[in-house]
Design a protein around this motif. Sequence first.
Motif, mmCIF file in Angstrom:
data_model
loop_
_atom_site.group_PDB
_atom_site.id
_atom_site.type_symbol
_atom_site.label_atom_id
_atom_site.label_comp_id
_atom_site.label_asym_id
_atom_site.label_seq_id
_atom_site.Cartn_x
_atom_site.Cartn_y
_atom_site.Cartn_z
ATOM 1 N N LEU A 186 8.409 -2.553 1.624
ATOM 2 C CA LEU A 186 7.506 -3.047 2.662
ATOM 3 C C LEU A 186 6.347 -2.077 2.873
ATOM 4 O O LEU A 186 5.188 -2.489 3.003
ATOM 5 C CB LEU A 186 8.277 -3.256 3.970
ATOM 6 C CG LEU A 186 7.514 -3.906 5.128
ATOM 7 C CD1 LEU A 186 6.979 -5.278 4.733
ATOM 8 C CD2 LEU A 186 8.410 -4.013 6.353
ATOM 9 N N SER A 217 3.995 -2.324 -0.090
ATOM 10 C CA SER A 217 3.222 -3.564 -0.128
ATOM 11 C C SER A 217 2.046 -3.541 0.846
ATOM 12 O O SER A 217 1.025 -4.190 0.607
ATOM 13 C CB SER A 217 4.128 -4.762 0.181
ATOM 14 O OG SER A 217 4.571 -4.735 1.527
ATOM 15 N N GLU A 218 2.180 -2.788 1.950
ATOM 16 C CA GLU A 218 1.103 -2.763 2.941
ATOM 17 C C GLU A 218 0.143 -1.591 2.758
ATOM 18 O O GLU A 218 -1.064 -1.738 2.957
ATOM 19 C CB GLU A 218 1.686 -2.737 4.360
ATOM 20 C CG GLU A 218 2.377 -4.037 4.755
ATOM 21 C CD GLU A 218 2.509 -4.203 6.252
ATOM 22 O OE1 GLU A 218 1.764 -3.553 7.002
ATOM 23 O OE2 GLU A 218 3.365 -5.012 6.677
ATOM 24 N N GLY A 268 -4.665 -5.391 1.607
ATOM 25 C CA GLY A 268 -4.154 -6.354 2.570
ATOM 26 C C GLY A 268 -4.054 -5.722 3.945
ATOM 27 O O GLY A 268 -4.356 -4.541 4.145
ATOM 28 N N GLU A 269 -3.628 -6.509 4.907
ATOM 29 C CA GLU A 269 -3.540 -6.045 6.291
ATOM 30 C C GLU A 269 -2.378 -5.081 6.466
ATOM 31 O O GLU A 269 -1.289 -5.287 5.931
ATOM 32 C CB GLU A 269 -3.362 -7.241 7.232
ATOM 33 C CG GLU A 269 -3.280 -6.845 8.700
ATOM 34 C CD GLU A 269 -3.028 -8.045 9.600
ATOM 35 O OE1 GLU A 269 -2.962 -7.843 10.821
ATOM 36 O OE2 GLU A 269 -2.886 -9.161 9.065
ATOM 37 N N VAL A 270 -2.613 -4.021 7.222
ATOM 38 C CA VAL A 270 -1.568 -3.070 7.565
ATOM 39 C C VAL A 270 -1.185 -3.312 9.018
ATOM 40 O O VAL A 270 -2.020 -3.170 9.911
ATOM 41 C CB VAL A 270 -2.037 -1.614 7.370
ATOM 42 C CG1 VAL A 270 -0.929 -0.637 7.764
ATOM 43 C CG2 VAL A 270 -2.463 -1.375 5.926
ATOM 44 N N THR A 271 0.062 -3.680 9.266
ATOM 45 C CA THR A 271 0.505 -3.947 10.630
ATOM 46 C C THR A 271 0.669 -2.641 11.399
ATOM 47 O O THR A 271 0.849 -1.566 10.814
ATOM 48 C CB THR A 271 1.837 -4.702 10.632
ATOM 49 O OG1 THR A 271 2.840 -3.894 9.992
ATOM 50 C CG2 THR A 271 1.719 -6.028 9.881
ATOM 51 N N ILE A 303 4.065 -0.819 10.600
ATOM 52 C CA ILE A 303 4.120 -0.080 9.344
ATOM 53 C C ILE A 303 3.236 1.158 9.414
ATOM 54 O O ILE A 303 3.599 2.224 8.888
ATOM 55 C CB ILE A 303 3.728 -0.972 8.158
ATOM 56 C CG1 ILE A 303 4.788 -2.074 7.970
ATOM 57 C CG2 ILE A 303 3.603 -0.155 6.885
ATOM 58 C CD1 ILE A 303 6.191 -1.546 7.687
#
Length: 229
Positions: free
Chosen positions: A151, A154-155, A160-163, A166
Amino acid sequence: MKDLSLTQEYFICAVNDKGKLSGFNVDRLVCLLASGLLELQLSGCIRIEGGTKHLLTGFGMSVSITGPLPEEKAFLRPLYDYLNQGKPMKMEKILEDYHYSFSGKRLNALIASIGESLAEEGFAQAAEAGLLECVGRFLPTRDAINRVIDLVRSELLEEGEVTDDIAALVILLEKSGVIREYFSRYEQKEMKERLNVIVTGPEGALVKEMLDYVNGMLDMTSVIMTVYT
């Protein structure tokens, strides 16, 4: 399987191969407490406050209850109930009670609650405490470890968006030194650069705030340790 939370993800990565959080690694333990506080803040349960000048050392930071604990965060009940004393709590008091009390019961209760939540969901296997230990051990499954690491990759290592969760996890892994156990130097460098871009960007205010809080807690711990040693 349920989704893992920030604190559960950090716990899975931070325990050693015997399912234990070593008391000799203070930064790793402080980051466990920080993960719980950040998760409660992200869930709207608490507010962490402190002016920028205080964040340089952590002193002046305080924690206030702002909402009820959601059912899905029940594993943070020991921490939430401790904080829920009807008035803001100073961060130095929280650190002292969790890391420098004689019994260690608050920290042990938090570790046990997180570990048991993982065992109930099949993310870890519970083991008996050692002869001189006050809390059981929880060994994360290989699938659980891979799930967290994949996970993060992947971020942070892909476009892509990083939450926020994370981003907070990577901050905790880096500050505790855990990140070296799972990622190469090249990957660490890439993730740090990605976080720096986020922190300095217009939408990175919350991530920067979380980074400041973790740094403040670690700096404060260093000061407190000089008093207790």
